[in-house]
Design an enzyme around this catalytic site. Structure first.
Site, short mmCIF file in Angstrom:
data_model
loop_
_atom_site.label_atom_id
_atom_site.label_comp_id
_atom_site.label_asym_id
_atom_site.label_seq_id
_atom_site.Cartn_x
_atom_site.Cartn_y
_atom_site.Cartn_z
N ALA A 78 39.13 34.64 5.53
CA ALA A 78 39.84 35.75 6.18
C ALA A 78 38.82 36.81 6.58
O ALA A 78 37.77 36.94 5.96
CB ALA A 78 40.88 36.35 5.24
N GLY A 79 39.16 37.56 7.64
CA GLY A 79 38.28 38.61 8.12
C GLY A 79 38.46 39.88 7.31
O GLY A 79 39.56 40.43 7.24
N ARG A 91 40.54 24.80 9.48
CA ARG A 91 41.75 23.99 9.27
C ARG A 91 41.39 22.52 9.12
O ARG A 91 41.89 21.64 9.82
CB ARG A 91 42.75 24.14 10.42
N GLU A 140 39.88 27.22 18.02
CA GLU A 140 39.16 27.89 19.11
C GLU A 140 37.84 27.20 19.39
O GLU A 140 37.27 26.50 18.56
CB GLU A 140 38.89 29.35 18.77
#
Length: 437
Positions: free
Chosen positions: A408-409, A393, A240
Site C-alpha cells: 500500500a502507498g 496481484r 498497469e
C-alpha cells in the site's frame, strides 16, 4: 501439415485463458512465458537462447552454449547490449525483471543480496498466438502442432479448478509497525511517499497454471502473465504498465494510486468509488505519482510531447478499484526502449516519491528482497518495441515454497490499520483463486 503459421479454427479458442493454462500444464514445451495484452495472448516456449543477470554476473546462452562474465554499468544497457549480440533473426524476447533492477540507477546497491537475480530474458523456439483470427503457431514441428491443436481443443469448456482457502489476515511481518515507522519518516521530511508490502507464505505447493486460469476468470487486468523460467513460477493479473514503447516510439506509463475495494455489490462499490474520488489522502497520493511519471517521461521524450490523459479516472482491477492516469510522450531519437524503462522503473506506484529515498525505504523497511514482486514481465520485439507490465496481484513459487505479496502507498496522512486493510483488499484479487497442487 505446415510447421509455421498453422491456423486453427476460431471456435477452439472461445476461452483463451483455458488454452494458455492447458499449454503450460502440459509440460511439453520446457520453460515458457505467457503474456496477455489487449486482443492477443502469446505462449512463448522452449528457449533457444537466454540472457540472465544477477548482481555480479551476466550469463548468455545460445543453442545450449553459455558464456558468463562479470558486468559493469547500468543493467538496462547490459541487457540491451547482450540481446543485440544474439542472432535473433527477427525473434521476440520475453522474460522478467526484478525490483532490484532499480538499485543501480537509484544508488541502492548496498542493500542487495549478492545472490539476487536481476533479470531473466529468453528467446523462444515456439510461439503460439491466440487472437480474434484464431491461433497462429510458429517454430513448432508438425507433431507439436498436432499436440497443440489437441491441447487447445481439450481445454475449451473444461470445468474451472477449485481453490484452496488462504488466511491473508495473519501477519508475521509486523506490517502496521513498519507503516508507522514510514509515516514518522515522511512527517520528518525524509520523503513524501513509500510503498511498503507484506509477504503471505503459503503452506502448500501451488498449481500455478490452474491458479492462473481461475484467477483470470475473476479479474479484469490491464495485462496478465504466466511463466516458468529459471526456477521461478509465477502468475498474475497486472493492473498497469510500467512502460511501453510502441512501433511509432510512443512511450507510455500508467500510474495507479488510490485504492478501494470492489466487487461487493453495486451500492457498496459506488459508495467506495465516491469516497475514493473525494478522499484528500488518495487524491494527493495520485497527483504526486502522476507528476513524477510526467517528469520521468519528459527526461526521455521529445520536448513538448509529454501529456497526461484520463487524469484520475477510476479503473476496476479485480477486487479493487484505483485512481488511474495515462502519461505519454514521443521517445527522443537518441533514446532506446531500454532507456525509457530505466527511467520509469520501478513504477512510481510500487516504489515511492522521490524514488531514490522511497526505494531506500523499501529496502530498509520491507525487510527482504522483493524479486519479481513490483518488478515487470517484459516483451521485446526485434524492432525495439517493448512492453513492461507491473507485477502485482500475483502468486510466486520456487523450490523453497510459494507466496503472495501486496503493498500500500504510505503518505503522511496514512493510518497503519487502513493500509493493512488495503493490502487485504489487493490480496483479494489473487488469494481466493489459488489452487493447491
Amino acid at each position: 501439415m505446415s510447421t509455421t503459421d498453422e491456423r486453427l479454427r476460431v471456435e477452439y479458442v472461445t476461452d483463451p485463458a483455458a488454452a494458455m493454462s492447458r499449454l503450460a500444464a502440459a509440460d511439453r514445451f520446457g520453460e515458457y512465458v505467457m503474456y496477455e495484452r489487449p486482443g492477443e495472448w502469446v505462449f512463448a516456449a522452449d528457449p533457444i537462447g537466454s540472457v540472465e543477470l544477477d548482481v555480479h554476473e551476466l550469463r548468455v546462452t545460445w543453442e545450449a552454449e553459455t558464456t558468463a562474465a562479470a558486468w559493469t554499468g547500468a543493467p538496462a544497457g547490459v541487457l540491451d547490449e547482450a540481446l543485440g549480440r544474439l542472432p535473433l533473426a527477427g525473434r521476440n524476447a520475453y522474460g522478467w525483471i526484478g525490483f532490484e533492477f532499480c538499485a543501480w540507477a537509484l544508488d541502492a546497491t548496498r542493500h542487495l543480496d549478492p545472490r539476487a537475480p536481476i533479470a531473466h530474458l529468453m528467446i523462444p523456439r515456439i510461439e503460439i498466438k491466440v487472437g480474434e483470427s484464431g491461433v497462429e503457431i510458429t517454430g513448432a514441428t508438425a507433431e507439436e502442432i498436432d499436440d497443440i491443436h489437441d491441447l487447445i481443443a481439450a481445454s475449451q469448456d473444461s470445468p474451472l479448478p477449485q481453490p484452496q482457502p488462504i488466511d491473508i489476515r495473519t501477519d508475521p511481518t509486523g506490517y502496521e509497525g513498519r507503516v508507522a515507522t514510514a509515516v514518522d519518516e515522511i512527517r520528518s521530511g525524509r520523503y513524501q511517499k513509500v510503498i511498503l508490502s507484506r509477504k503471505v507464505e503459503l503452506p502448500f505447493a501451488v498449481d500455478v497454471p490452474s491458479t492462473y486460469r481461475l484467477g483470470r476468470a475473476n479479474n479484469t487486468p490491464a495485462r496478465s502473465f504466466l511463466l516458468r523460467l529459471g526456477g521461478l513460477e509465477a502468475a498474475g493479473f497486472s493492473p498497469e504498465l510500467v512502460a511501453s514503447v510502441d512501433e511509432d516510439r510512443v512511450v507510455t506509463t500508467e500510474p495507479l494510486a488510490g485504492t478501494r475495494a470492489f466487487g461487493l455489490g453495486d451500492d457498496v462499490d459506488m459508495a467506495a468509488r465516491a469516497d475514493l474520488v473525494s478522499d484528500p489522502k488518495e487524491i494527493v497520493e495520485h497527483a504526486i505519482s502522476v507528476q513524477t511519471s510526467f517528469a520521468e517521461i519528459s527526461a526521455v521524450a521529445d520536448p513538448g510531447t509529454p501529456a497526461v490523459s484520463d487524469f484520475m479516472a477510476v479503473r476496476e482491477r479485480g477486487s479493487v478499484q484505483h485512481l488511474a492516469s495515462t502519461v505519454r510522450g514521443k521517445l527522443a531519437a537518441d533514446r532506446s526502449s531500454w532507456d525509457a524503462l530505466e527511467v520509469l522503473f520501478p513504477s512510481v506506484t510500487a516504489s515511492g516519491i522521490p524514488k531514490r529515498e522511497g526505494v531506500d525505504s523499501v529496502f530498509r523497511l520491507d525487510g527482504d528482497q522483493r524479486g519479481l514482486y513490483s518488478g515487470a514481465v517484459v516483451t521485446i520485439s526485434p524492432t525495439g518495441a517493448m512492453e513492461a507490465t507491473l507485477v502485482l496481484r500475483a502468486v510466486f513459487q520456487t523450490t523453497d515454497g510459494a507466496w503472495l505479496r501486496a503493498g500500500a502507498g504510505i503518505v503522511g496522512q496514512s493510518r497503519p490499520e487502513r493500509e493493512f486493510e488495503e493490502t487485504c483488499e489487493k490480496l483479494g484479487s489473487i488469494a481466493p483463486y489459488v489452487v493447491k497442487a
